[in-house]
Design an enzyme around this catalytic site. Sequence first.
Site, PDB file in Angstrom:
ATOM      1  N   HIS A 192       0.761  -1.412  -0.207  1.00 21.72           N
ATOM      2  CA  HIS A 192      -0.097  -0.340   0.074  1.00 21.72           C
ATOM      3  C   HIS A 192       0.569   1.163   0.018  1.00 21.72           C
ATOM      4  O   HIS A 192       0.477   1.809  -0.735  1.00 21.72           O
ATOM      5  CB  HIS A 192      -1.108  -0.298   1.175  1.00 21.72           C
ATOM      6  N   SER A 196      -0.035  -1.256  -6.074  1.00 21.45           N
ATOM      7  CA  SER A 196       0.887  -2.291  -7.067  1.00 21.45           C
ATOM      8  C   SER A 196       0.726  -2.116  -8.377  1.00 21.45           C
ATOM      9  O   SER A 196       0.731  -1.057  -8.942  1.00 21.45           O
ATOM     10  CB  SER A 196      -0.770  -3.339  -7.009  1.00 21.45           C
ATOM     11  N   LYS A 219     -14.832  -8.380  -6.157  1.00 22.20           N
ATOM     12  CA  LYS A 219     -14.201 -10.006  -6.711  1.00 22.20           C
ATOM     13  C   LYS A 219     -13.392 -10.642  -5.618  1.00 22.20           C
ATOM     14  O   LYS A 219     -13.150 -11.302  -5.723  1.00 22.20           O
ATOM     15  CB  LYS A 219     -13.555  -8.659  -7.310  1.00 22.20           C
ATOM     16  N   ASP A 220     -12.555 -10.113  -4.799  1.00 24.90           N
ATOM     17  CA  ASP A 220     -12.250 -10.912  -3.782  1.00 24.90           C
ATOM     18  C   ASP A 220     -13.058 -11.729  -3.322  1.00 24.90           C
ATOM     19  O   ASP A 220     -12.814 -12.721  -3.039  1.00 24.90           O
ATOM     20  CB  ASP A 220     -11.384 -10.041  -2.565  1.00 24.90           C
ATOM     21  N   GLU A 263       6.140 -33.215  -0.283  1.00 23.04           N
ATOM     22  CA  GLU A 263       5.134 -32.993  -0.582  1.00 23.04           C
ATOM     23  C   GLU A 263       5.343 -32.509  -2.292  1.00 23.04           C
ATOM     24  O   GLU A 263       6.196 -31.978  -2.310  1.00 23.04           O
ATOM     25  CB  GLU A 263       3.924 -31.966   0.437  1.00 23.04           C
TER      26      GLU A 263
END
Length: 371
Positions: A192, A196, A219-220, A263
């Site tokens: 922030h 971005s 959206k998230d 894994e």
Amino acid sequence: MLQVFRSNIVDLPTNLSLSYFWCGGFMISSFLVFQLLSGIILSFLYVADSSLSFGCVVDFTSEGLFVWVVRYCHIWGVTFIFLLFFLHMGRALYYSSYSKLGVWNVGFVLYILMMAEAFLGYILPWHQMSYWAATVLTSVLGSIPFIGSVLYSFVVGGFSVTNVTLVRVFSAHVCLAFIIVGLSVVHLFYLHKRGSNNPLFVPGGYGDVVLFHSFFSNKDGLVLVVLLFLCCFFLLVVPDLVLDVESYIQADPMVTPVSIKPEWYFLAFYAMLRSIESKVGGLVLVVVFLFVLWLPTLNKSCAYSVGRQFIFWGIGSIFVLLSYLGACHPEAPFVLISKLASLLIVVLLCLFKGLWVVPYSGGFPRFSLFE
């Protein structure tokens, strides 16, 4: 506190061109919260003892539906976190986010710590594969020149992997989880602070902006609901899909599994590690790959360059190939292909980071690790 929340979540100016690929950070943070909550519950029930741990973990599946769900949520949560991590880092590489030094450096440290945390959690059930995976990895630490023996004794707590190792692993697993959460907040702070990146490469990211809520919060939220639905589907329909058969066999130091493998999210690194005959050589290869992957450059070429596209998707394809080879038995021709693929992916990463560098005008820029 309310003002901080509003300025960072609600009223945050965000570039309008961001797509669903920019939802990865919020998804990872959400699953980290789920992992922390489920891990706290499981830590109350877990017994860090080499003779009791395996039975304790197996009893989780028969104690009741709640404990069973919590355990498998913890298992599948790791899988979804690393899937999102790979997508998140892939998008960051694709759009040259490594030029934003503060966000990239903290994010890369988070990736390393997440791998360490996942491996520590993999050891805790104390089944055949986890015990021998711990034995193999600690033996690699012991092969480091000069400090290998001291480092091995510090991590293992003796001459081999024993109950002392398990107690240390459990303590480190619990403590590291809270460090990861703290660094996630630092990662968000730098994101922030510097802004971005975006698909249109608008300088500063604030060409055409909207407030984060409610355009991007919707959206998230949508992506989170879809991922939770998928997680619940796999958890209820095929809960053991990501578990190895050896997960239901108690650790036996006298019996070595036919094929030792970690894994799925470690398989590419495991293929690199064993592609070199020397333990130190394999470790150096993995370290070089991670170093080149981390290396911040002033490479700000447009992601739509055809040559850059070929190199990027070549890196992604080879990484998937190495993940497949890591699950194969260490024999010809898999070892040779792993060696060639490992060297090729390092070369392609060097080209990806080193080419298309955009020079600065007006003198040298002020360079800081966290700006």
